[in-house]
Design a protein around this motif. Structure first.
Motif, PDB file in Angstrom:
ATOM      1  N   LYS A  61      48.476  20.458  57.436  1.00 43.14           N
ATOM      2  CA  LYS A  61      48.124  21.468  56.620  1.00 43.14           C
ATOM      3  C   LYS A  61      49.496  22.071  55.970  1.00 43.14           C
ATOM      4  N   ASN A  62      50.569  21.895  56.883  1.00 43.31           N
ATOM      5  CA  ASN A  62      51.606  22.454  56.197  1.00 43.31           C
ATOM      6  C   ASN A  62      52.481  21.797  55.106  1.00 43.31           C
ATOM      7  N   PHE A  63      51.966  20.292  55.045  1.00 42.59           N
ATOM      8  CA  PHE A  63      52.742  19.470  54.037  1.00 42.59           C
ATOM      9  C   PHE A  63      52.590  19.881  53.025  1.00 42.59           C
ATOM     10  N   LYS A  64      53.843  20.259  52.336  1.00 39.53           N
ATOM     11  CA  LYS A  64      53.752  20.793  50.872  1.00 39.53           C
ATOM     12  C   LYS A  64      53.694  19.781  49.808  1.00 39.53           C
ATOM     13  N   GLY A  65      54.131  18.438  49.895  1.00 37.65           N
ATOM     14  CA  GLY A  65      54.179  17.356  49.005  1.00 37.65           C
ATOM     15  C   GLY A  65      55.567  17.378  48.398  1.00 37.65           C
ATOM     16  N   GLU A  66      56.478  18.009  48.953  1.00 39.39           N
ATOM     17  CA  GLU A  66      57.659  18.131  48.125  1.00 39.39           C
ATOM     18  C   GLU A  66      58.440  16.646  48.218  1.00 39.39           C
TER      19      GLU A  66
END
Length: 179
Positions: A61-66
């Motif tokens: 849920k904390n994965f920002k996709g950066e």
């Protein structure tokens, strides 16, 4: 399926079980190989792999996709493997470098290691490298990870990674010819 869509299915309680099974089937083998290259022992690699997937699930849920999902998961696996070795070294009252050397010396007893004397000598040479050079060498030599992907995983510039690999290769060559 686009990566962002896949991540959405991982986060949706209705689809997350099926999506997580897909994630496991796709990444279990490469992550195991990556971890095994760091910790060397099969049983330890299995434990670290399990911890890695638990962390992935907990922190998705904390994965920002950066970065790519692959890079993010490899970073978690790398950190888990390093933490595992450091904790094991601390429990034994030795440095992580000494722990790496001890692990290499125990490789012959590992039923899952099918290498010969030259491969053990190579592992001994790698164990003498600083941790960053070990990681870069193993990721490039064994896993053939591109420098750009390695840069995302390790958070280091491509130029620094190429320099680390070059220094590692020179040190390994020196060890192999002088021992």
């Amino acid at each position: 399926m686009e990566e962002l869509e896949f991540i959405a299915t991982l986060l949706d309680p209705k689809t997350q079980n099926v999506a997580f099974q897909k994630l496991l089937s796709e990444y279990q083998r490469p992550l195991y190989s990556h971890i095994r290259n760091i910790v060397l022992n099969h049983d330890d690699a299995d434990d670290v792999l399990q911890n890695t997937f638990v962390k992935v699930f907990q922190h998705l849920k904390n994965f920002k996709g950066e970065s790519k999902l692959f890079s993010w998961m490899y970073r978690i696996a790398t950190n888990e493997a390093i933490t595992f070795i450091n904790k094991k070294a601390k429990r034994n009252g030795i440095t992580s470098e000494a722990m790496q050397t001890r692990i290499v010396e125990n490789l012959k007893a590992d039923d899952y290691f099918d290498g010969n004397e030259i491969q053990i000598k190579l592992q001994k040479a790698i164990a003498l490298l600083p941790q960053k050079q070990q990681l870069v060498f193993k990721m490039r030599y064994y896993e053939e990870i591109k420098y750009e992907d390695m840069s995302e995983i390790l958070g280091t510039s491509v130029g620094a990674l190429k320099a680390s690999y070059h220094h590692a290769v020179k040190k390994i060559e020196n060890y192999m010819t002088s021992n």
